[in-house]
Structures are given as C-alpha cells and as structure tokens.
Design an enzyme around this catalytic site. Sequence first.
Site, PDB file in Angstrom:
ATOM      1  N   HIS A   1      33.345  44.877  38.514  1.00  0.00           N
ATOM      2  CA  HIS A   1      33.041  44.289  37.206  1.00  0.00           C
ATOM      3  C   HIS A   1      33.628  42.884  37.128  1.00  0.00           C
ATOM      4  O   HIS A   1      34.697  42.605  37.682  1.00  0.00           O
ATOM      5  CB  HIS A   1      33.607  45.157  36.080  1.00  0.00           C
ATOM      6  CG  HIS A   1      32.884  46.465  35.930  1.00  0.00           C
ATOM      7  ND1 HIS A   1      33.525  47.668  35.843  1.00  0.00           N
ATOM      8  CD2 HIS A   1      31.553  46.735  35.865  1.00  0.00           C
ATOM      9  CE1 HIS A   1      32.623  48.640  35.713  1.00  0.00           C
ATOM     10  NE2 HIS A   1      31.412  48.098  35.733  1.00  0.00           N
TER      11      HIS A   1
ATOM     12  N   GLU B   1      24.340  48.812  38.692  1.00  0.00           N
ATOM     13  CA  GLU B   1      24.906  49.860  39.545  1.00  0.00           C
ATOM     14  C   GLU B   1      24.673  49.561  41.032  1.00  0.00           C
ATOM     15  O   GLU B   1      25.519  49.862  41.872  1.00  0.00           O
ATOM     16  CB  GLU B   1      24.344  51.232  39.168  1.00  0.00           C
ATOM     17  CG  GLU B   1      24.675  51.686  37.741  1.00  0.00           C
ATOM     18  CD  GLU B   1      26.164  51.726  37.426  1.00  0.00           C
ATOM     19  OE1 GLU B   1      26.973  51.822  38.365  1.00  0.00           O
ATOM     20  OE2 GLU B   1      26.516  51.622  36.239  1.00  0.00           O
TER      21      GLU B   1
ATOM     22  N   VAL C   1      35.773  37.685  43.642  1.00  0.00           N
ATOM     23  CA  VAL C   1      34.721  36.675  43.804  1.00  0.00           C
ATOM     24  C   VAL C   1      35.256  35.371  43.224  1.00  0.00           C
ATOM     25  O   VAL C   1      35.752  35.340  42.100  1.00  0.00           O
ATOM     26  CB  VAL C   1      33.425  37.096  43.071  1.00  0.00           C
ATOM     27  CG1 VAL C   1      32.397  35.967  43.096  1.00  0.00           C
ATOM     28  CG2 VAL C   1      32.839  38.361  43.699  1.00  0.00           C
TER      29      VAL C   1
ATOM     30  N   GLN D   1      38.204  36.307  33.301  1.00  0.00           N
ATOM     31  CA  GLN D   1      37.715  36.817  32.014  1.00  0.00           C
ATOM     32  C   GLN D   1      38.594  37.990  31.606  1.00  0.00           C
ATOM     33  O   GLN D   1      38.991  38.793  32.444  1.00  0.00           O
ATOM     34  CB  GLN D   1      36.245  37.237  32.206  1.00  0.00           C
ATOM     35  CG  GLN D   1      35.655  38.062  31.105  1.00  0.00           C
ATOM     36  CD  GLN D   1      34.153  38.345  31.350  1.00  0.00           C
ATOM     37  OE1 GLN D   1      33.439  37.531  31.944  1.00  0.00           O
ATOM     38  NE2 GLN D   1      33.688  39.480  30.871  1.00  0.00           N
TER      39      GLN D   1
ATOM     40  N   ASP E   1      37.740  40.192  40.354  1.00  0.00           N
ATOM     41  CA  ASP E   1      36.551  40.845  40.927  1.00  0.00           C
ATOM     42  C   ASP E   1      36.386  40.448  42.393  1.00  0.00           C
ATOM     43  O   ASP E   1      35.375  40.773  43.016  1.00  0.00           O
ATOM     44  CB  ASP E   1      35.297  40.499  40.115  1.00  0.00           C
ATOM     45  CG  ASP E   1      34.993  39.008  40.107  1.00  0.00           C
ATOM     46  OD1 ASP E   1      35.796  38.213  40.663  1.00  0.00           O
ATOM     47  OD2 ASP E   1      33.959  38.615  39.529  1.00  0.00           O
TER      48      ASP E   1
HETATM   49 ZN   LIG Z   1      29.782  49.083  36.257  1.00  0.00          ZN
END
Ligand SMILES: [Zn+2]
Length: 409
Positions: A226, A217, A241, A247, A239
């Site tokens: 995520h 978190e 990144v 995925q 994400d």
């Molecule tokens: Zn989360």
Amino acid sequence: MTSNDPSVGLPTRRKCGAMEVHRRLLTESESYRIARSEIENQTIELESTGAAAARGLARIPVVVHVVAHTQEQNISDAQIQSQIEVLNRDFRAANADMSTVPAVFADLVGDAQLEFFLATADPLGRPSNGITRTSTNVAAFDQGDGVKFVESGGATAWPAERYLNIWVCQLSDGLLGYAQFPGGPVATDGVVITHTGFGTVGTAAAPFDLGRTTTHEIGHYLNLFHIWGDDGTGCRGSDEVDDTPNQAGSNGGIPTFPRVTCNNGPNGDLFMDYMDYTDDAGMVMFTKGQVARMTACLDGARRQLWTERHEPEPGLPRVEAPAGQAPATGTSASAIGQPTVVTSRSGRMDVFVTGADGAVHHKWWDGSGWRPSQDGWESLGRPEPAPRTAWHPGDGEVAAAPSDMSAAT
Ligand SMILES: [Zn+2]
C-alpha cells in the site's frame, strides 16, 4: 441469507485483506519468511541493474474461479471479460481517466507493459475458456482462503506457476478483496475479489464498479505494498518505492487535490494511485517506481508466469503410452483413457491414467515439476481403480446446476 444481511452488504469503503494475509503467513511459515527476504533482495538487485526494463510486453494467463452461493453470484462471462478489459487498460496506462492525474504528478505515471488474457488451455492442456464455475453452500468467505479449497466449499487453484488464479465469490464484512504476495504457498497463490467489486457490468456495484479492486490486488500479487506504507497513520512506513510521496494513512472516497500529510506539500499524497484506498473512480495510475518493482517480480519470483506459455502447454502429462507400453494402435491417444486428477491442499497434483495394458499409471506435480519425470509415469499395476477426484478439469468443476444454486440457502 438476504441482501440485508450485514455480513454480505455492499461495501461502502475500500477494505483489502492482503496485509492481514501477509502478516499471517509471516507468523505461520518460516519458508514464507525466507522467500520474502530473498524476493526483497532480488527486487533491489533487479531494480538496480535495470535488466528488467527491456522486457517489453508480458502476457499473463488468467483463470477465473467463480464460486457462487446464489445464481446472482454466478457472474456472467461478460462481467469477467469486462474485468480483463479494465486490467488491459490499467496495466498499460491506457485508461481514459488517467486524464484526472494532477499535472504535477503526470511525469510519475508508469506503463506496466502487462497484458492479461483468459487461459485457453486447462492444466492438462485441454481447451478452456479460462473460467471455472463452482456451486458452494458457503454464504460468504473471508480472507482465510476457504474459497481456494474444495473441502471448504471453494475451487482448487490451477498451477500457480503458470496461471494467475482469480477467485470471485461473496466476501464477508465489506471485504472487497485480498491477494497473496509472491513467495507464499502455491495452493493459495492468487487474488480473491468479491463479486460486486469485480468487472464493470452485472453485479458490479458503485463505488467499486470500475474493476479497480482487481487492479489493486494484482498490484499486491506483483509485490506492491500500500502506498502509505502500512504503518497505520504514521509517516515512517514505506512502500519500498522511491517515487511515491511519503503519506500518513490511507485515503478513502475521492479526495480533493492537494491532500498534504507527513510534510509532503505542496503536492501532497499521491491518492490517485491504485495502491491507495480510494473509490474506483479515484484510482487511476501506477508510478514508474511501482512498475519497476512489479517488473522485478515478473523477472524474478513470477518469471514462469509469462515466459513458459506455449500451446499446447509444456510440462503437461501427455496422453501417450507410458514407457515400455506399446500403443495399441498407431495413435498414442488410443492407448490410454482420460486422465483423472487429484489435487491436494499442499499444491500437489496427482494424475492417474489407464494404459493400454489395463494398468493404472501415475505421475504427479510437486509444485516445481512433474515426477517421476517430465514424460515418465510410474505403474501402479492392475487392476487398480482410479481414485475419484475432487476436481475434473474440463467438466465444469463441481456440479453447478441451476437447481442446486436456487436450492442453496
Ligand atoms: Zn490492498
């Protein structure tokens, strides 16, 4: 309420509410939409310049608000300390189970260079152990932020610019925790963790008893998404990144390496990343790219959190005579009574004190600074009774006597 109540049963599969909160705020709040856009632009800019990389260790002051409906939920200081210790390993890549990272992913591991500590002073600069305790008649909270407001049975945030607020309570329906991304309202900024997923001792319960829910978190709180990109089970979500493999969806339990999705073979998903959905024992690392994104957040939207900490804390109302009022004695403290604080849902904090002249003086925190000025007060005249408050710093929050706790049903 009993332990058989399905709404408060122990979670068996990870469930995080951060994206639901994110989407709710995007829908409700234009200022959040604007802030999110600015933060993403700033992130790209800071990542590209690499300016943040030279930051070194940043120390983050934490306040833990324990909001308890039962004595069991009133978790111990030791359980809180165990969580701080987990954070200080996970955000330094110093956790022993890092050894389970498959060799092909070892080069991806990043050290976030973060250290967390329980605050040693409350918002008024008084000594504190960084823990507040509140008794509530709410059996279980959801991701609607009720735990963050006195009027809904919760505890008020400390100024979010200077503290990482962590609320620990009973969450409902198997929710382990949720976070607010940077850019949201200050009154609700921080993370919320269900008590059975917090720390490593006390009420912490397997398979979420290694403190990783809070690590996950705080990842969101520092602007991480995520790892699967939050597009359900498709392969198009990102994400934001670069070094995390594409995925499909979330992974639960503890997968076996390799787990190939979205043509990401031969190495497959980075399911041992903190931002996936595995059990606590299955998540052991952030990547360098995730660290760069968190670092950009700490150099941007959350910069005050670690750069403006001093003892005594700056920006606090000083216990001294308001302008124009001569102290009654040589010591300024004798000129004024104990401050009274009133907080509001918008994040505003009002402080009232009685001066040596008997008049009530007032200043307020508007979310970005003290008004009418850093050291100034406005006089409200006399006699003017100080408003009673929703929150008194330093006196244990709302009454939390053991008798009240056991009487709650
Ligand atoms: Zn989360």
